[in-house]
Motif scaffolding. Sequence first.
Motif, PDB file in Angstrom:
ATOM      1  N   ALA A   1       1.891   7.635   1.902  1.00 26.26           N
ATOM      2  CA  ALA A   1       3.275   6.123   1.438  1.00 26.26           C
ATOM      3  C   ALA A   1       3.409   5.977   3.356  1.00 26.26           C
ATOM      4  CB  ALA A   1       3.958   6.468   0.785  1.00 26.26           C
ATOM      5  N   VAL A   2       4.023   7.627   3.819  1.00 25.71           N
ATOM      6  CA  VAL A   2       4.706   7.133   5.413  1.00 25.71           C
ATOM      7  C   VAL A   2       3.246   6.670   6.055  1.00 25.71           C
ATOM      8  CG1 VAL A   2       5.527   8.632   7.003  1.00 25.71           C
ATOM      9  CG2 VAL A   2       6.098   9.352   4.891  1.00 25.71           C
ATOM     10  N   ARG A   3       2.173   7.089   5.741  1.00 27.26           N
ATOM     11  CA  ARG A   3       2.029   6.137   6.952  1.00 27.26           C
ATOM     12  C   ARG A   3       0.811   4.654   6.757  1.00 27.26           C
ATOM     13  NH1 ARG A   3      -4.496   5.988   5.647  1.00 27.26           N
ATOM     14  NH2 ARG A   3      -5.337   4.490   6.435  1.00 27.26           N
ATOM     15  N   TRP A   4       1.177   3.952   5.958  1.00 29.53           N
ATOM     16  CA  TRP A   4       1.315   2.452   5.352  1.00 29.53           C
ATOM     17  C   TRP A   4       2.028   1.912   5.925  1.00 29.53           C
ATOM     18  CZ3 TRP A   4      -3.328   0.966   6.012  1.00 29.53           C
ATOM     19  CH2 TRP A   4      -4.247   1.655   4.364  1.00 29.53           C
TER      20      TRP A   4
ATOM     21  N   LEU B   1       0.935  -1.088  -0.056  1.00 27.95           N
ATOM     22  CA  LEU B   1       0.303  -0.368  -0.045  1.00 27.95           C
ATOM     23  C   LEU B   1       0.610   1.280  -0.076  1.00 27.95           C
ATOM     24  CD1 LEU B   1      -2.719  -1.243   2.384  1.00 27.95           C
ATOM     25  CD2 LEU B   1      -3.545  -0.349   0.331  1.00 27.95           C
ATOM     26  N   GLY B   2       1.991   1.437   1.039  1.00 26.81           N
ATOM     27  CA  GLY B   2       2.698   2.217   1.227  1.00 26.81           C
ATOM     28  C   GLY B   2       4.033   2.825  -0.460  1.00 26.81           C
ATOM     29  N   TRP B   3       4.102   1.667  -1.057  1.00 25.47           N
ATOM     30  CA  TRP B   3       5.087   1.597  -2.543  1.00 25.47           C
ATOM     31  C   TRP B   3       3.913   2.475  -3.281  1.00 25.47           C
ATOM     32  CZ3 TRP B   3       8.092  -3.488  -4.222  1.00 25.47           C
ATOM     33  CH2 TRP B   3       8.569  -3.019  -5.572  1.00 25.47           C
ATOM     34  N   THR B   4       2.630   1.730  -3.671  1.00 25.76           N
ATOM     35  CA  THR B   4       1.552   2.045  -4.754  1.00 25.76           C
ATOM     36  C   THR B   4       1.348   3.514  -4.004  1.00 25.76           C
ATOM     37  OG1 THR B   4       1.557  -0.234  -4.732  1.00 25.76           O
ATOM     38  CG2 THR B   4      -0.135   1.719  -5.692  1.00 25.76           C
ATOM     39  N   GLU B   5       1.317   4.017  -2.466  1.00 24.36           N
ATOM     40  CA  GLU B   5       0.750   5.067  -2.861  1.00 24.36           C
ATOM     41  C   GLU B   5       2.106   6.021  -3.279  1.00 24.36           C
ATOM     42  OE1 GLU B   5      -1.785   6.635  -2.260  1.00 24.36           O
ATOM     43  OE2 GLU B   5      -2.962   5.418  -0.517  1.00 24.36           O
ATOM     44  N   LEU B   6       3.285   5.960  -2.791  1.00 25.48           N
ATOM     45  CA  LEU B   6       4.747   6.739  -3.571  1.00 25.48           C
ATOM     46  C   LEU B   6       4.724   6.604  -4.695  1.00 25.48           C
ATOM     47  CD1 LEU B   6       7.119   7.884  -1.661  1.00 25.48           C
ATOM     48  CD2 LEU B   6       8.292   6.033  -1.611  1.00 25.48           C
ATOM     49  N   GLY B   7       3.962   5.464  -5.267  1.00 25.48           N
ATOM     50  CA  GLY B   7       4.763   5.157  -6.858  1.00 25.48           C
ATOM     51  C   GLY B   7       3.345   6.246  -7.307  1.00 25.48           C
ATOM     52  N   LEU B   8       2.317   6.621  -6.367  1.00 26.28           N
ATOM     53  CA  LEU B   8       1.712   7.380  -7.692  1.00 26.28           C
ATOM     54  C   LEU B   8       2.009   8.820  -6.734  1.00 26.28           C
ATOM     55  CD1 LEU B   8      -1.681   4.735  -6.566  1.00 26.28           C
ATOM     56  CD2 LEU B   8      -0.357   6.297  -8.906  1.00 26.28           C
ATOM     57  N   GLY B   9       2.607   9.785  -6.286  1.00 26.72           N
ATOM     58  CA  GLY B   9       3.266  10.766  -5.856  1.00 26.72           C
ATOM     59  C   GLY B   9       2.249  11.211  -4.589  1.00 26.72           C
TER      60      GLY B   9
ATOM     61  N   ALA C   1       3.453  -0.652   8.063  1.00 24.60           N
ATOM     62  CA  ALA C   1       4.107  -2.164   7.451  1.00 24.60           C
ATOM     63  C   ALA C   1       5.667  -2.239   8.694  1.00 24.60           C
ATOM     64  CB  ALA C   1       4.819  -1.981   6.607  1.00 24.60           C
ATOM     65  N   CYS C   2       6.152  -1.522   8.781  1.00 24.59           N
ATOM     66  CA  CYS C   2       7.740  -1.937   9.662  1.00 24.59           C
ATOM     67  C   CYS C   2       6.453  -2.131  11.402  1.00 24.59           C
ATOM     68  CB  CYS C   2       8.117  -0.144   9.830  1.00 24.59           C
ATOM     69  SG  CYS C   2       8.819   0.058   8.252  1.00 24.59           S
ATOM     70  N   ARG C   3       6.536  -1.728  11.643  1.00 18.19           N
ATOM     71  CA  ARG C   3       5.512  -1.781  12.890  1.00 18.19           C
ATOM     72  C   ARG C   3       4.768  -3.470  13.134  1.00 18.19           C
ATOM     73  NH1 ARG C   3       1.461  -1.235  16.874  1.00 18.19           N
ATOM     74  NH2 ARG C   3      -0.074  -0.280  14.710  1.00 18.19           N
ATOM     75  N   HIS C   4       4.464  -3.688  12.094  1.00 17.77           N
ATOM     76  CA  HIS C   4       3.834  -4.832  12.148  1.00 17.77           C
ATOM     77  C   HIS C   4       4.754  -5.881  11.918  1.00 17.77           C
ATOM     78  CE1 HIS C   4      -0.028  -3.719  13.674  1.00 17.77           C
ATOM     79  NE2 HIS C   4       0.096  -2.884  12.240  1.00 17.77           N
ATOM     80  N   ALA C   5       5.340  -5.668  11.128  1.00 18.08           N
ATOM     81  CA  ALA C   5       7.166  -6.992  10.307  1.00 18.08           C
ATOM     82  C   ALA C   5       7.997  -7.545  11.940  1.00 18.08           C
ATOM     83  CB  ALA C   5       8.212  -5.828   9.424  1.00 18.08           C
ATOM     84  N   PRO C   6       7.546  -8.527  12.037  1.00 16.40           N
ATOM     85  CA  PRO C   6       8.746  -9.376  12.912  1.00 16.40           C
ATOM     86  C   PRO C   6      10.230  -8.712  12.136  1.00 16.40           C
ATOM     87  CG  PRO C   6       7.485 -10.386  11.307  1.00 16.40           C
ATOM     88  CD  PRO C   6       6.964  -9.664  10.863  1.00 16.40           C
ATOM     89  N   PRO C   7      11.099  -8.649  13.444  1.00 16.05           N
ATOM     90  CA  PRO C   7      12.642  -8.463  12.622  1.00 16.05           C
ATOM     91  C   PRO C   7      13.193  -9.710  11.894  1.00 16.05           C
ATOM     92  CG  PRO C   7      12.000  -8.890  15.248  1.00 16.05           C
ATOM     93  CD  PRO C   7      11.201  -8.718  14.779  1.00 16.05           C
TER      94      PRO C   7
END
Length: 88
Positions: free
Chosen positions: A57-60, A44-52, A64-70
């Motif tokens: 993107a920062v929000r998503w 979602l973030g990557w796609t929002e970033l690609g759409l400018g 993502a970083c918060r929910h991703a296991p280390p």
Amino acid sequence: SSVTVRHSGYVDPDQTRAKCERNLRLLRLDHQDRPHDPFILFYLGWTELGLGRPAEAVRWLTEACRHAPPTMSLLPKCYGQLARAHRA
């Protein structure tokens, strides 16, 4: 092999934008079913970033970083895209 594959599906900027909008719509549907899935949040973030749209993107990407296991292989790329979104 002597076979050459040329993918030109993202050469035309209008076509690229349309594909990103389509992907975003599908990702949002997935997000409804799995709101904490780090892969969905990342894309979602990557796609929002690609759409400018770096603020979205920062929000998503933050989520993502918060929910991703280390140990998740996507985590370094997630932080990289998050930095890119903040710069934008």
